[in-house]
Enzyme design. Structure first.
Site, short mmCIF file in Angstrom:
data_model
loop_
_atom_site.label_atom_id
_atom_site.label_comp_id
_atom_site.label_asym_id
_atom_site.label_seq_id
_atom_site.Cartn_x
_atom_site.Cartn_y
_atom_site.Cartn_z
CG ASP A 259 -0.31 -0.08 2.52
OD1 ASP A 259 1.05 -0.65 2.71
OD2 ASP A 259 -0.48 0.52 3.62
CD GLU B 295 3.82 0.48 7.15
OE1 GLU B 295 5.35 0.33 7.86
OE2 GLU B 295 3.40 0.96 6.36
#
Length: 384
Positions: A83, A145
Site C-alpha cells: 500500500d 501497513e
C-alpha cells in the site's frame, strides 16, 4: 520456469506504480491492494514460486501474499508492504501513478515506500530459481501497513511465515537497521458538567480536570525519560507529544467536555500493554471527583518498538554485505511483527525515508544494482 515471461525490473515498477493501492484512515480515500498483489503473484508463479494469497478477514480487496521458492520451514523472507499513503494531487509535477524517468531517478507514488523493493527482490531471486535451495526463499507482500498494520497482524495470528530470517525492505539508504521506536496514539476524554461561568458550583469544568490530566502526563513523561534510555537512538529517550486538544464552546460557559490526543514513542523494552496500564492508572488516580468522568483509550492498536540483537548472524552478514554498521531509525515498520514470531529481522532497503510520503517521490537508480547484490548475498548465505 523461464525468466523471459517476467517483465524487466523497470516494467515491473511501472506496472506496480500504475496500480493504485492507497490505504488511508479516511474511507473515501482507502483502496484495496489486490491488483498489486496479483501482479506480483503472476510474476513469481512464472519463476516457479508457489504463491498463496491471504485476504484479510472481511476485506476481500486487502490481501497478503506469501510466495515460496523451495521447501521446508526456515529460510529467508524478503518482505514489503504494497500500500501507499494518499497523495496531494496539486503538488505532484507529474501523474503519481505513471512512472517517470529523469535525472537518473524513477518518479512515482510508492517508488521508494515501498513498491520499488519488489522488482529488486524478484531480480535477486531470478539468480536462484534453478538452484537447489537448502532453505526456502519467501517473498512476502502485506496490506495496510500505512494505516492499521492489519496485514502484519493477520500474519502473526496465522503464525506465518515460518522462517528463520527476514529483511523488511523499507527505505534505509542501503544501511541495515536493527532498532526502531514504537508508536502509540492515545486519547483522553473528560466529561464534566456545563453551566454559567458566574456560578462555578453549577457545573464541573472538564478543562480544569484536563489541566490535572496534562500535568500527570508530563510528570509521567519525565519519569519515563529518567527510567528508559538508549544511546543507539538520535533521541535517546521515549517521547510523549501532546498533539491536539478540543473542548468547551464559550468563555462564559463552564466547559462540559474536552478531548486531548497525544502520542508516545517508546524505546525497545517498553511493551505497549505495560505503558497503557500505567497511563490508565495514573490518569484515573489524578482525577478524584464524582462530577467528572475520564475515559482513556488508544486511537489505534499501536506498533511495538523493535530491536534485533546486534550479535545476530543476520545483522553481521548484512553489515558485511553493505559495509555499514547496523543503526536505528525514527520511523516504525512491520519488523516487530516478524520478530514476535521468533524470526530474526532487519530493515534494509534501497530508497531514502526523506522521499517517503512526499510529492514527486522517487527512487534513485544508482541504488538498484547495489540492493540487488545485497539481496543476492543474503539469499546465498541463508538459502543455499
Amino acid at each position: 520456469m523461464g525468466n523471459s515471461a517476467v517483465p524487466d525490473l523497470k516494467q515491473q515498477l511501472q506496472q506496480l506504480v500504475a496500480c493504485p493501492s492507497v490505504s488511508a484512515t479516511d474511507p473515501k480515500l482507502d483502496m484495496g491492494n489486490r491488483g498489486v498483489v496479483e501482479l506480483l503473484a503472476a510474476w513469481l508463479e512464472t519463476l516457479g514460486f508457489s504463491v498463496e494469497l491471504m485476504p484479510l478477514p472481511g476485506q476481500p480487496d486487502k490481501v497478503n501474499m506469501i510466495a515460496t521458492l523451495g521447501k521446508g520451514d526456515g529460510g529467508l523472507v524478503l518482505a514489503g508492504h504494497t500500500d501507499t499513503v494518499p497523495y496531494d494531487e496539486g503538488r505532484w509535477q507529474t501523474d503519481p501513478f505513471e512512472l517517470r524517468e529523469r535525472d537518473n531517478r524513477f518518479y512515482g507514488l510508492g517508488s521508494t515506500d515501498m513498491k520499488g523493493f519488489f522488482p529488486i527482490a524478484i531480480e535477486a531471486a531470478k539468480s536462484f530459481v534453478n538452484k537447489p535451495l537448502q532453505q526456502p526463499l519467501i517473498i512476502l507482500a502485506t496490506a495496510d501497513e500505512e494505516t492499521s498494520m492489519a496485514g502484519a497482524r493477520a500474519l502473526v495470528k496465522a503464525g506465518r511465515p515460518r522462517a528463520r530470517y527476514a529483511v523488511v525492505g523499507e527505505p534505509t539508504g542501503l544501511k541495515p537497521i536493527r532498532m526502531h521506536k514504537g508508536v502509540m496514539m492515545e486519547a483522553v476524554r473528560i466529561t464534566g458538567r456545563s453551566g454559567h461561568s458566574s456560578d462555578p458550583s453549577l457545573g464541573a469544568s472538564a478543562l480544569e480536570a484536563m489541566h490535572r490530566a496534562i500535568s500527570e502526563l508530563l510528570a509521567l513523561r519525565g519519569e519515563w525519560q529518567q527510567r528508559y534510555r538508549n544511546p543507539g537512538f538520535a533521541v535517546p529517550v521515549p517521547t510523549v507529544n501532546l498533539g491536539c486538544i478540543h473542548g468547551g464552546d464559550n468563555p462564559n460557559r463552564i466547559c462540559g467536555y474536552t478531548e486531548l490526543q497525544f502520542d508516545v514513542r517508546p524505546l525497545p523494552g517498553m511493551p505497549l500493554a505495560d505503558l497503557r496500564a500505567e497511563l490508565d492508572k495514573r490518569l484515573h488516580e489524578c482525577i478524584q471527583d464524582e462530577k467528572i468522568q475520564l475515559e482513556y483509550a488508544p486511537l489505534f492498536l499501536g506498533t511495538e518498538a523493535f530491536e534485533q540483537d546486534a550479535g545476530s548472524q543476520l545483522v553481521k552478514v548484512a553489515e558485511a554485505l553493505t559495509g555499514h554498521s547496523a543503526e536505528s531509525v525514527a520511523f516504525g515498520t512491520e519488523a516487530p511483527y516478524f520478530k514476535s514470531m521468533g524470526i530474526d529481522t532487519i530493515v534494509l532497503g534501497p530508497g531514502d525515508i526523506d522521499q517517503a510520503h512526499q510529492p514527486d517521490e522517487y527512487l534513485g537508480q544508482e541504488r538498484i544494482a547495489p540492493m540487488v547484490e545485497i539481496l543476492r548475498g543474503l539469499i546465498a548465505k541463508f538459502c543455499l
